[in-house]
Design an enzyme around this catalytic site. Structure first.
Site, PDB file in Angstrom:
ATOM      1  CB  SER A 688     -15.860 -40.725 -14.161  1.00 49.40           C
ATOM      2  OG  SER A 688     -17.161 -40.207 -14.319  1.00 49.40           O
ATOM      3  CE  LYS A 731     -17.765 -39.333 -10.137  1.00 48.22           C
ATOM      4  NZ  LYS A 731     -16.691 -39.718 -11.073  1.00 48.22           N
TER       5      LYS A 731
END
Length: 826
Positions: A688, A731
């Site tokens: 990611s 996140k």
């Protein structure tokens, strides 16, 4: 033994005579010993007949090996034997001879004069030296006492042996007398025969008797203990039988039988399934036939007690009032809407359907978000009992299934133990820290949990100790853990996983107001008249003194504050203490975390990425610098293989689109990149961070700074496409806590935005992208200026190719189908 003369034929030192010889097997004849002797071998019979014809004297010597049938060599015999007198000879019908012989003296064998038809030996008669000194007399008395003690210890000799020993006055004869003992071996007798010196012979006899006395005393002591134990057991048995007879006459009941009857009544009243009831009654019947002193009685009693103590048909009634259950859940926890909704749905279905399998829930999230306490709240909302079992650090499969009854101290596994503790067969059963189960040589506990957490199998769960099935299908199992990855795939497949990503600042503030402050005030004995925390102080406490996904540190800081106030109250302060910004500085010191901008200013060669750890989401700064060199790049910061491949994919995309990005070819040939992810002691991995590393590299090559208030996450491909990632809520919460105002995410993660709280989406601009072009447009302060394209000189055609030379660089193969989408304000 006296030394043989160096010259055996020297008539001056020894006298040699010839006598017929009989070889003995496992028999040693001593002087003055009168014994019957059966002779069967031809040579031996001929020797006896010859001896009788010559006057009756014969030489008797023991064979070294009993297996020798024919004696033809003197080496087959021992060197010392006995000269004996034949007193009587009887010829038997089978051809053998039985003779009565009496030993006369020791002799030494010097060879054979003939070996056919019988052995005729050359012998030397040995004379015992006379000895009457004090040491010999003392040894004689000692041996006589030992013979008497030997007889008293139970030796296999007649009692008259002790009297005979006391009447012997010759020391040599006394020593030879010990050869009569059946305990003496042939080798020991031969050694005694070969010892000419009387003193040494007495010492051998004394040592033998001392050893045998010790052996027989120990044997007698052991036999006495065994007999005593047997007598005691027999006595107890007789007394118990007499007691039973007396109790029958008096109309009283046997205590063991009373216990058996009591266990039968408990089994009948326990409501067991028929199969289990039959097994329990069978064990009780076996117990009634075993003596009460047997250890097996305790094992059977413990087993039946476990069967009786389990809640086979004890079920708690569920609370079907959905509104009341929702109220209880909201009282105990703020937020966590997904979990609450799932529990209320289960209660609603239970109210409508009679039979429904309990779900297997797994609450996965960072520490401190309330996973464990949520289990108690669920049990209270449903009106069920609550039990908790911590799986952290368990390595033994028997902790789940139990030990078999063949082991001493065996017990059921902790699943059955907790069910018994709950007292019902449908409690809320929390399996805490399921992601921290270990595995070693004792087995794999996670494999044992497969049956427990499988709705198709757990209705017949069989513990190793009980060995009968128990129905776990009514139990509501709730597992908790910090990470999904350590949970084995087969176990993960059996559970319904609910993610608890963490709390927003507004949620933390609300939790502090509703739950933590009242709890800590009660713990510290404070009342409303003693303390007041302002809204501004609570917000500052959350933002500047804690940085976590849960609320544990927030609770610790509140407790720290309460202690300070409690001390002032104890010292006599009457006025209410108002906790504001000034008091926070006084009590807790300067702020520990800065809430606001990620970086003080725009950075060149640095971009902020978003990651998920076991303690929730976090931000990570990726730094890139370029320097002279010919390497592709250098990677540092304990990066995993997947993260390294993402960096290489990003660099390959940049090199293939260098002209459009304003980067010359000479830059790649003469310069290299160093990519570093801070916090080098912490291992990092995952795809990611791909677009973050690519953005930081473009910034380093072009010198264009990256926005200081922007964070991003997404996987990059070689064609520059941006692929979706996981853990989006964690996140974005981490980006909000860090003060980011813009978050770049993959377009395919748009469906996950529904989980983001509205107050967060109002404060952060979320940019949805599907290509690196859109990422650079959002992240860089300006778009890179492409280099002018100059036509190349046509090169020769390659074999199998269709083009001529390289030509101008192609246009990007991923033209953005549509511009980046900005989502703001929900």
């Amino acid at each position: 033994m006296p030394r043989r003369p160096s010259n055996p034929d020297d008539e001056r030192t020894i006298t040699i005579r010839e006598l017929p010889l009989v070889a003995l097997r496992e028999t040693v004849i001593f002087p003055e010993m009168i014994v019957p002797l059966t002779v069967g071998r031809d040579k031996s019979v001929a020797a006896v007949n010859a001896a009788v014809a010559e006057g009756g004297q014969i030489a008797l010597v023991t064979q070294r090996s009993v297996d020798d049938e024919d004696i033809s060599d003197p080496g087959q015999l021992f060197g010392v034997g006995t000269v004996a007198k034949i007193a009587q000879v009887v010829q038997l019908q089978d051809g053998t001879v039985r003779a009565i012989i009496q030993g006369q003296g020791r002799m030494r064998l010097h060879g054979f004069a003939q070996s056919e038809p019988h052995i005729r030996a050359r012998i030397e008669e040995l004379t015992e030296p006379a000895s009457s000194d004090v040491e010999v007399q003392a040894l004689m008395r000692s041996v006589q006492a030992q013979v008497e003690q030997y007889v008293q210890a139970g030796a296999p000799v007649p009692p008259e042996a002790a009297v005979a020993a006391r009447n012997i006055t010759e020391p040599g004869l006394l020593a030879d007398m010990t050869a009569y003992s059946p305990d003496m071996t042939t080798e020991q007798r031969q050694e005694l025969l070969e010892t000419i010196d009387v003193l040494e012979r007495l010492k051998l006899a004394s040592a033998f008797l001392a050893h045998q006395i010790e052996v027989h005393e120990l044997k007698g002591r052991i036999q006495s203990e065994v007999k005593s134990e047997m007598d005691k057991t027999q006595r107890e048995y007789i007394l118990r039988e007499q007691m039973k007879a007396i109790q029958r006459e008096l109309g009283e009941e046997d205590p063991q039988q009373a216990e058996v009857n009591e266990l039968r009544e408990k089994v009948e009243a326990a409501g067991m399934p028929e199969e289990v009831k039959t097994r329990a009654l069978k064990e009780i019947d076996r117990m009634s036939r075993i003596p009460s002193a047997s250890p097996e009685v305790g094992v059977i009693r413990s087993y039946v007690d476990w069967l009786v103590g389990l809640p086979w048909n004890v079920t708690t009634d569920d609370r079907y009032d959905i509104k009341e259950a929702a109220k209880i859940l909201d009282e105990d926890h703020y937020g966590l809407e997904k979990v609450k909704e799932r529990i209320l749905e289960y209660l609603a279905v239970r109210a409508l359907a009679e039979k429904i399998r309990s779900p297997i829930l797994a609450l996965v999230g960072p520490p401190g978000v309330g996973k464990t306490s949520l289990g108690r709240s669920i049990a209270r909302a449903m009106g069920r009992k609550f039990v908790r079992m911590s799986l952290g650090g368990i390595h033994d499969e028997a902790e789940i299934r139990g030990h078999r009854r063949t082991y001493i101290g065996a017990l059921p596994g902790r699943i059955i133990q907790n069910i018994k503790t709950a007292g019902t067969n449908n409690p809320v059963f929390m399996l805490d820290e399921i992601d921290k189960i270990g595995m070693d040589f004792r087995g794999d506990p996670s494999s044992a949990l497969l049956e427990v957490l499988d709705p198709e199998q757990n209705n017949t769960f069989q513990d190793n100790y009980l060995e009968v099935p128990f129905d776990l299908s009514k139990v509501l199992f709730i597992a908790t853990g910090n990470l999904i990855d350590p949970i084995p795939m087969a176990l993960r497949d059996r559970m319904e996983i609910i993610q608890l990503p963490g709390y927003t600042q507004q949620e933390k503030t609300e939790i502090g107001r509703r739950f933590l402050i009242p709890k800590q005030m009660e713990n510290h004995g404070l009342k409303d008249r003693h303390i007041q925390i302002t809204d501004e102080a609570m917000t500052e406490l959350v933002q500047a003194y804690t940085k976590e996904a849960g609320v544990r540190n927030l609770e610790r800081e509140l407790a720290n504050t309460m202690r300070k106030v409690a001390r002032s109250v104890a010292e006599g302060r009457k006025r209410k203490t108002v906790i504001d910004h000034k008091k926070l500085l006084e009590y807790l010191g300067p702020p520990r975390f800065e809430y606001g901008e990620l970086e003080p200013e725009d950075q060149t060669g640095s971009a902020t990425g978003l990651v998920v750890t076991e303690v929730g989401g976090d931000v990570v700064a990726i730094e890139v610098t370029r320097m002279d060199g010919k390497e592709d790049f250098i990677l540092t910061g304990q990066l995993g293989e997947v993260m390294r491949e993402s960096a290489r994919a990003g660099l390959s995309w940049i090199r293939s689109h260098a002209t459009e990005l304003g980067i010359s070819r000479e830059t790649f040939e003469k310069q290299t990149l160093h990519i570093h992810v801070p916090a080098g002691a912490i291992p990092k991995d995952g795809p990611s961070a791909g677009i973050t590393m690519a953005t930081a590299m473009v910034s380093a090559f072009t010198g264009i700074p990256v926005r200081k208030d922007l964070a991003m996450t997404g996987e990059i491909t070689l064609r520059g496409r941006v692929l979706p990632i996981g853990g989006l809520k964690s996140k974005i919460l981490a980006a909000h806590l860090a003060g980011a105002r813009i978050v770049v995410i993959p377009r395919k993660n748009e469906k996950d935005l529904r989980d983001i709280p509205d107050e967060i989406r109002k404060q952060i601009k979320i940019v949805l992208v599907e290509s690196m072009d859109q990422v650079l447009d959002a992240a860089l302060r300006r778009r890179p200026k492409p280099l002018p394209v100059t036509p190349k000189t046509p090169a020769r055609r390659e074999r199998g190719g269709e083009g001529e030379g390289e030509g101008p660089l192609p246009k990007p193969s991923y033209p953005p189908e549509q511009p980046a989408v900005v989502v703001q304000g929900g």
